[in-house]
Design a protein around this motif. Structure first.
Motif, mmCIF file in Angstrom:
data_model
loop_
_atom_site.group_PDB
_atom_site.id
_atom_site.type_symbol
_atom_site.label_atom_id
_atom_site.label_comp_id
_atom_site.label_asym_id
_atom_site.label_seq_id
_atom_site.Cartn_x
_atom_site.Cartn_y
_atom_site.Cartn_z
ATOM 1 N N LYS A 192 -23.014 -17.262 -5.253
ATOM 2 C CA LYS A 192 -23.246 -18.217 -6.388
ATOM 3 C C LYS A 192 -22.916 -17.594 -7.775
ATOM 4 O O LYS A 192 -22.186 -17.845 -8.559
ATOM 5 N N GLN A 193 -23.637 -16.390 -7.774
ATOM 6 C CA GLN A 193 -23.277 -15.696 -8.964
ATOM 7 C C GLN A 193 -21.957 -15.235 -9.262
ATOM 8 O O GLN A 193 -21.643 -15.038 -10.212
ATOM 9 N N GLN A 223 -9.387 -16.812 -6.064
ATOM 10 C CA GLN A 223 -9.927 -17.998 -6.687
ATOM 11 C C GLN A 223 -10.578 -19.114 -5.224
ATOM 12 O O GLN A 223 -11.251 -19.676 -5.617
ATOM 13 N N SER A 224 -9.410 -18.967 -4.320
ATOM 14 C CA SER A 224 -9.980 -20.044 -3.256
ATOM 15 C C SER A 224 -11.198 -19.651 -2.592
ATOM 16 O O SER A 224 -12.131 -19.979 -2.238
ATOM 17 N N LEU A 225 -11.422 -18.125 -2.179
ATOM 18 C CA LEU A 225 -12.441 -17.688 -1.374
ATOM 19 C C LEU A 225 -13.693 -17.511 -2.106
ATOM 20 O O LEU A 225 -14.720 -17.684 -1.547
ATOM 21 N N ALA A 226 -13.563 -17.191 -3.374
ATOM 22 C CA ALA A 226 -14.907 -16.869 -4.053
ATOM 23 C C ALA A 226 -15.289 -17.817 -5.211
ATOM 24 O O ALA A 226 -16.428 -17.880 -5.541
ATOM 25 N N MET A 227 -14.348 -18.647 -5.658
ATOM 26 C CA MET A 227 -14.597 -19.519 -6.741
ATOM 27 C C MET A 227 -14.375 -21.012 -6.592
ATOM 28 O O MET A 227 -14.296 -21.747 -7.300
ATOM 29 N N LYS A 228 -14.232 -21.453 -5.108
ATOM 30 C CA LYS A 228 -14.064 -22.711 -4.632
ATOM 31 C C LYS A 228 -12.851 -23.382 -5.518
ATOM 32 O O LYS A 228 -13.020 -24.499 -5.841
ATOM 33 N N GLY A 229 -11.872 -22.647 -5.734
ATOM 34 C CA GLY A 229 -10.671 -23.167 -6.347
ATOM 35 C C GLY A 229 -10.776 -23.329 -7.813
ATOM 36 O O GLY A 229 -9.845 -23.898 -8.342
ATOM 37 N N LYS A 230 -11.646 -23.095 -8.317
ATOM 38 C CA LYS A 230 -12.034 -22.931 -9.853
ATOM 39 C C LYS A 230 -11.033 -22.234 -10.699
ATOM 40 O O LYS A 230 -10.816 -21.111 -10.117
#
Length: 221
Positions: free
Chosen positions: A122-123, A161-168
């Motif tokens: 999350k961090q 962006q997809s793996l760690a940031m949920k696409g944001k």
């Protein structure tokens, strides 16, 4: 310090029906083209291969634009070909076939003098999206976080962006490296407040050259 990593699929895309020729043009991913593919090309020539290779590693997206334009016979990509890229290539009479050739890993990397030693998923998402802007929010020394990323032509840019940031989206203030990931160590060597992601292999070698490079911090759920 133990590194926790996220895996990312690498692939090569080939145009159909390559004609015999003396030079093969290879374009695309820096992840593959910086070192791995040149090593393969050199080994191929040592084994009697009758061609030479013109390799340019400027990001995964350039693999598919060059294949479609007929300016490359082999494309290197650290992501799957997109549907619109495949369709566009077909309009140019180019039919792409993907071959998985390797797996790489992605790790969070900070300056060695940064006291932060672990981060939760999350961090990490908060840091790279800009929701977390100060190191004091994750147990570090107060001060703004300087986020570095690859440029948008990089396949790993989208993977992270997809793996760690949920696409944001990345933080608006995130700074882009140059086209090559080899510029990453230089980017992190001076600002103590910097954070980025990169291949652990690259970082392990960089740490031997620069006392300011730290191993990736462990990832906590």
């Amino acid at each position: 310090m133990k590194s926790t990593i996220i895996t990312s699929l690498l692939a090569l895309a080939f145009t159909a029906g390559l004609n015999a020729q003396s030079v093969l043009r290879v374009r695309g991913s820096d992840t593959l083209g910086a070192k791995l593919v040149p090593q393969w090309a050199e080994q191929f020539k040592k084994q009697g291969g009758g061609v030479s290779f013109d390799i340019a590693a400027e990001g995964s997206s350039t693999a598919f634009t060059n294949l479609a334009a007929g300016t490359a016979e082999i494309g290197m990509s650290s992501r799957k070909v997109k549907d619109d890229e495949r369709t566009f290539a077909k309009t140019k009479g180019v039919f792409l076939t993907e071959h998985e050739v390797a797996w790489d890993m992605i790790a969070v990397v900070v300056n060695k003098n940064n006291p932060v030693t672990n981060l939760t998923k999350k961090q990490i998402a908060g840091i790279f999206t800009g929701a977390i802007k100060d190191w004091s929010e994750v147990g570090g020394t107060p001060g703004p976080i300087s986020v570095y990323t690859r440029n948008t032509s990089s396949g790993t840019y989208k993977d992270w962006q997809s793996l760690a940031m949920k696409g944001k989206d990345y933080a608006p203030a995130a700074r882009r490296w140059l086209a090559t990931s080899r510029s990453c160590p230089k980017r992190l060597a001076t600002p103590v407040a910097s954070v980025t992601w990169a291949s652990p292999t690259l970082m392990a070698k960089a740490s031997k050259r620069s006392p300011l490079m730290a191993p990736p911090p462990p990832l906590r759920t």
